[in-house]
Enzyme design. Structure first.
Site, short mmCIF file in Angstrom:
data_model
loop_
_atom_site.label_atom_id
_atom_site.label_comp_id
_atom_site.label_asym_id
_atom_site.label_seq_id
_atom_site.Cartn_x
_atom_site.Cartn_y
_atom_site.Cartn_z
N ASN A 1 0.85 -1.19 0.00
CA ASN A 1 0.00 0.00 0.00
C ASN A 1 0.89 1.24 0.00
O ASN A 1 1.83 1.35 0.78
CB ASN A 1 -0.90 -0.02 1.24
CG ASN A 1 -1.90 1.12 1.23
OD1 ASN A 1 -1.55 2.26 1.55
ND2 ASN A 1 -3.13 0.82 0.90
N CYS B 1 -7.34 7.85 2.41
CA CYS B 1 -7.17 7.96 3.86
C CYS B 1 -7.86 9.22 4.36
O CYS B 1 -7.57 10.31 3.88
CB CYS B 1 -5.70 7.99 4.25
SG CYS B 1 -5.50 8.21 6.03
N LYS C 1 -7.32 2.16 -4.25
CA LYS C 1 -8.19 1.96 -3.07
C LYS C 1 -9.12 3.15 -2.90
O LYS C 1 -8.67 4.28 -2.72
CB LYS C 1 -7.36 1.74 -1.80
CG LYS C 1 -8.24 1.42 -0.59
CD LYS C 1 -7.45 0.82 0.55
CE LYS C 1 -8.36 0.45 1.71
NZ LYS C 1 -7.62 -0.13 2.83
N ILE D 1 -13.99 -1.04 0.77
CA ILE D 1 -13.94 0.38 1.00
C ILE D 1 -12.85 0.70 2.03
O ILE D 1 -12.52 -0.14 2.88
CB ILE D 1 -15.31 0.89 1.52
CG1 ILE D 1 -15.72 0.25 2.83
CG2 ILE D 1 -16.37 0.74 0.48
CD1 ILE D 1 -17.00 0.85 3.45
N GLY E 1 -14.80 -1.85 10.93
CA GLY E 1 -15.39 -2.92 11.74
C GLY E 1 -16.77 -3.31 11.23
O GLY E 1 -17.30 -2.72 10.27
N GLY F 1 -14.33 -4.28 4.49
CA GLY F 1 -15.16 -3.41 5.31
C GLY F 1 -15.97 -4.24 6.28
O GLY F 1 -17.07 -4.69 5.96
#
Lengths: 305, 255
Positions: free
Chosen positions: A102, A132, A167, A193, A219, A245
């Site tokens: 990444n 981000c 991403k 996601i 989460g 996700g």
């Protein structure tokens, strides 16, 4: 009997032994998890975001638990690409798993430079983080504007020797617009996601629970949003999808696969149980056996069938 | 090496208002543990995903004791557990105190403040030097009697209901307690004051820090503290409390 079940998938000519990887930022470069799981079992390890130089990240507290999830604002702390190439990559090369790196940046030039520095690295794919929510420059700003996202995709694609995964951020009005833009820019695959921007207030201290005020929600709480977006993107573009996700078990992973993801990533659940990835892999195989699914491709995107 | 286990609860009790203990029967964790290390304790409620990092209070063979304060839903759940129940725990985590180090023979003060007191108990047991144990409380005492066989115990309470009225430094001034090495665990203002005192008097000082954690094993980079030098792992001026810590030399960290 096991050889009758095929869990292999290919993305951009890269062959993965199973469709399970980890979400960037939840797994470091795998070193800390090697105490608990056999990294050889994973389809791929997706590393924590790395930039051209070391980043210190945000002030603490950087995380807060929320109902069925958590908010983080780490701020892409990373040791810089030189350390990453000499320490993290050789560590991962000891294992029979694919490596997805990444990449984060504050400008188009940052992404291009980082991708160039990774050109000769023995890794399999690069995942470009334009999503981000916790850094002031770059990150999500690039992932919320289709023209910019396409431009960055084309720029990194031009210099990269490795397949490029873009991403995407869920913090947009129309996820398909962003997916089409990065596909037009030449992306080999799309992952989604990233986290959903959120906030938590510490009512006892009458302040924000994370120092950055806002953070990225992850989460199981976000899983239905993620599944919906994977489904929408799968129906909008031709490139393969790495879906993530809120996956905590094989049933969750199968939802993403049936929605159209070729691969899936386990993220926040790694914090709850470092064995989650292995349980997801075994659980998908078990499901396939029980349902007489001989090849994972039979169920990728099958809800449209 | 650290381990993930479903540990059997041997016993539980309430030591003071909101302060509880659990004794766990473990397979590997207790045998591998050192004073100053911690364990991650996991809620069995899926809505609470993150482990609660809790310091190790005592180690006896396969048995491990934690003493913790109920601060939210997770610790509340643990406080309602009973002997025979199981909890998922992971550890031992973090570096802990080095009781074999050369400085460990020196005359010591062990400072514990509030819920920073429990990890000092196993440390007090393991250190064979001359020890002054200085415990600071808001009001209600706990664990203080258990320290008596390991050193000279001095108490400070904020409300003056026991021992010296004031904080742990007020207590050492009151009794002119001196040391060549300091070990401390407690709230940040206490640790800051102890670090300043140690610097002023040129005393070796080891502090146990706390920060919000997610993974507890060094992967997520949530629980960093500011370091004075560039850290070997992070390549920036911060260190992971869960991995390089929670015990730091006072001169390693900015607090």
């Amino acid at each position: 009997m096991e050889h009758l079940i095929n869990m292999n998938v290919d993305i951009a000519g890269i062959h993965f032994k199973n469709p399970v990887t980890v979400a960037s930022g939840t797994f470091g470069s795998g070193m800390e998890y090697a105490d608990y799981i056999d990294l050889n079992r994973l389809g791929a390890v997706t590393t924590k975001g790395v930039a051209t130089v070391a980043w210190a990240g945000n002030k603490t507290p950087r995380i807060a638990e929320t109902y069925g999830g958590m908010i983080n604002a780490i701020g892409l702390q990373n040791p810089g690409i030189d350390t990453f190439l000499t320490r993290d990559i050789p560590f991962l090369k000891q294992y029979d798993t694919k490596i997805i790196v990444n990449v984060c940046g504050r400008s188009k030039e940052d992404y291009v430079e980082a991708v160039q520095k990774l050109s000769d690295a023995s890794v399999d794919m690069l995942e470009i983080n334009i999503s981000c929510p916790n850094v002031k420059e770059g990150g999500i700003a690039f992932g919320q504007n289709a023209a910019v996202a396409e431009d960055i995709t084309a720029a990194v694609k031009k210099v990269s020797k490795h397949p490029i995964v873009m991403k995407l951020s869920p913090n947009v009005t129309d996820i398909t617009e962003m997916a089409k833009a990065v596909e037009a820019g030449g992306a080999d695959a799309i992952s989604l996601i990233n986290t959903i921007t959120g906030m938590k207030i510490d009512i006892n201290k009458r302040t924000f629970a994370v120092a950055n005020r806002t953070g990225g929600l992850s989460g199981p709480a976000i899983k239905p949003v993620a599944v919906r977006m994977v489904y929408q993107v799968a129906n909008a573009v031709k490139v393969p999808i790495i879906g993530m996700g809120g996956i905590v078990n094989a049933a969750d992973a199968l939802e993403f696969i049936m929605a159209g993801a070729t691969m899936v990533a386990v993220g926040t659940a790694n914090f709850h149980d470092p064995l989650t990835t292995i349980k997801v892999i075994d659980g998908i195989e078990q499901f396939m056996k029980e349902k007489n699914v001989k090849d994972i491709h039979e169920i990728i995107g099958c809800v449209n069938g | 090496m650290s381990y993930r286990e479903n540990a059997i609860i041997k016993s539980t009790s309430c030591l003071a208002t909101g302060i509880y203990e659990i004794w766990f029967q473990t397979s590997d964790i207790a045998k591998a543990a050192k004073p100053g290390q911690f364990i991650s304790v996991y809620s069995s409620n899926g809505a609470h995903l993150l482990p609660r990092p809790i310091s190790i209070c005592e180690i006896q063979g396969d048995l491990l004791r934690i003493v913790y304060r109920v601060v939210g839903e997770g610790t509340k759940e643990f406080s309602q557990m009973k002997a025979g129940d199981m909890l998922s725990i992971q550890g031992p985590l973090g570096n802990g105190y080095d009781v074999e180090a050369s400085y460990a023979n020196k005359k010591a003060i062990l400072f514990g403040g509030g819920i920073g007191i429990p990890p000092m108990l196993e440390l007090a047991k393991r250190l064979h030097c001359e020890k002054n144990i200085v415990l600071g409380y808001k009001d209600e005492l706990f664990l203080n009697d258990e320290f008596k066989s390991y050193g000279t115990v001095t108490i400070a309470t904020e409300d003056g209901s026991a021992g010296v009225k004031g904080n742990v430094l007020d207590a050492i001034f009151e009794y002119s307690i001196q040391a060549e090495v300091i070990y401390a665990c407690g709230p940040l203002p206490m640790l800051r004051a102890i670090k300043a005192y140690a610097l002023e008097h040129h005393i070796d000082c080891y502090l146990s820090l706390e920060e919000k954690m997610a993974c507890g094993i060094g992967a997520c980079l949530a629980c960093v503290c500011d370091s004075i030098q560039i850290d070997e792992h992070s390549k920036v001026k911060n260190k992971r409390v869960c991995k390089e810590g929670p015990v730091f030399h006072a001169m390693e960290v900015e607090i």
